[in-house]
Design a protein around this motif. Structure first.
Motif, short mmCIF file in Angstrom:
data_model
loop_
_atom_site.label_atom_id
_atom_site.label_comp_id
_atom_site.label_asym_id
_atom_site.label_seq_id
_atom_site.Cartn_x
_atom_site.Cartn_y
_atom_site.Cartn_z
N ASN A 19 25.89 -13.57 48.76
CA ASN A 19 26.03 -13.01 50.11
C ASN A 19 27.43 -12.72 49.95
OD1 ASN A 19 23.57 -13.71 51.02
ND2 ASN A 19 24.07 -15.46 52.03
N ILE A 20 28.31 -13.38 49.16
CA ILE A 20 29.81 -12.98 49.06
C ILE A 20 30.19 -11.76 48.61
CG2 ILE A 20 31.84 -13.79 48.11
CD1 ILE A 20 31.16 -16.93 49.16
N LYS A 21 29.28 -11.73 47.30
CA LYS A 21 29.55 -10.53 46.52
C LYS A 21 28.94 -9.28 47.44
CE LYS A 21 28.71 -12.56 41.94
NZ LYS A 21 27.84 -12.33 40.66
N ASN A 22 28.06 -9.31 48.07
CA ASN A 22 27.34 -8.35 48.77
C ASN A 22 28.36 -7.84 50.11
OD1 ASN A 22 24.85 -7.90 47.21
ND2 ASN A 22 23.92 -9.39 48.72
N ASP A 23 28.79 -8.96 50.57
CA ASP A 23 29.86 -8.74 51.91
C ASP A 23 31.21 -8.12 51.23
OD1 ASP A 23 28.25 -9.69 53.47
OD2 ASP A 23 28.99 -11.75 53.72
N ILE A 24 31.49 -8.34 49.92
CA ILE A 24 32.79 -7.70 49.30
C ILE A 24 32.53 -6.11 49.07
CG2 ILE A 24 34.25 -7.59 47.27
CD1 ILE A 24 34.14 -10.81 47.69
N ASN A 25 31.13 -6.08 48.35
CA ASN A 25 30.72 -4.65 48.23
C ASN A 25 30.53 -3.94 49.67
OD1 ASN A 25 30.35 -5.02 45.49
ND2 ASN A 25 28.32 -5.59 45.69
N PHE A 26 30.14 -4.29 50.52
CA PHE A 26 30.01 -3.63 51.91
C PHE A 26 31.71 -3.29 52.41
CE2 PHE A 26 30.75 -3.82 56.33
CZ PHE A 26 29.89 -3.03 56.73
N PHE A 28 34.36 -3.01 50.36
CA PHE A 28 34.83 -2.00 49.43
C PHE A 28 33.95 -0.59 49.89
CE2 PHE A 28 37.00 -4.81 47.44
CZ PHE A 28 38.13 -4.47 46.62
N ASP A 29 32.85 -0.65 50.13
CA ASP A 29 31.94 0.70 50.14
C ASP A 29 32.52 1.42 51.46
OD1 ASP A 29 30.69 0.47 47.83
OD2 ASP A 29 28.96 -0.34 48.89
#
Length: 106
Positions: A19-26, A28-29
């Motif tokens: 979840n943390i990784k996905n939120d950081i990707n969001f 940056f995107d």
């Protein structure tokens, strides 16, 4: 980070890490563009700060008047958390900071 002496085993749920990784990707995107090196560094330092070191995800100071994130009476406080925690994919959900209250934001 190198000075952290880990004396206990950490039981960290894999879904929280994802979840943390996905939120950081969001983030940056949406806001920061495509610098892959910075994105990856941010992911892993955020995981360390939130799940192991139990420290704020933003730099902090000790002056509640001038610092956005500060240490007060042994607790980390954030002036923006109360307004940002409900943002889509907000990392505030993982941060150890407590709300500093609305009086600091105005």
């Amino acid at each position: 980070m190198y000075a952290k002496n880990i004396t206990e085993d950490y039981d960290i749920n894999d879904s929280i890490v994802e979840n943390i990784k996905n939120d950081i990707n969001f983030y940056f995107d949406t806001y920061a563009g495509g610098d892959e090196e910075t994105r990856e560094f941010t992911k892993y330092i955020s995981l360390y700060l939130a799940l192991i070191a139990k420290r704020p995800l933003h730099p902090f100071g000790d002056n509640p008047i001038k610092d956005q994130v500060f240490l007060e009476n042994g607790e980390y406080k954030c002036k923006n958390r109360i307004m940002r925690i409900k943002d889509e994919n907000s990392l505030c959900r993982y941060c150890v900071c407590k709300n500093a209250g609305l009086s600091f934001g105005f």
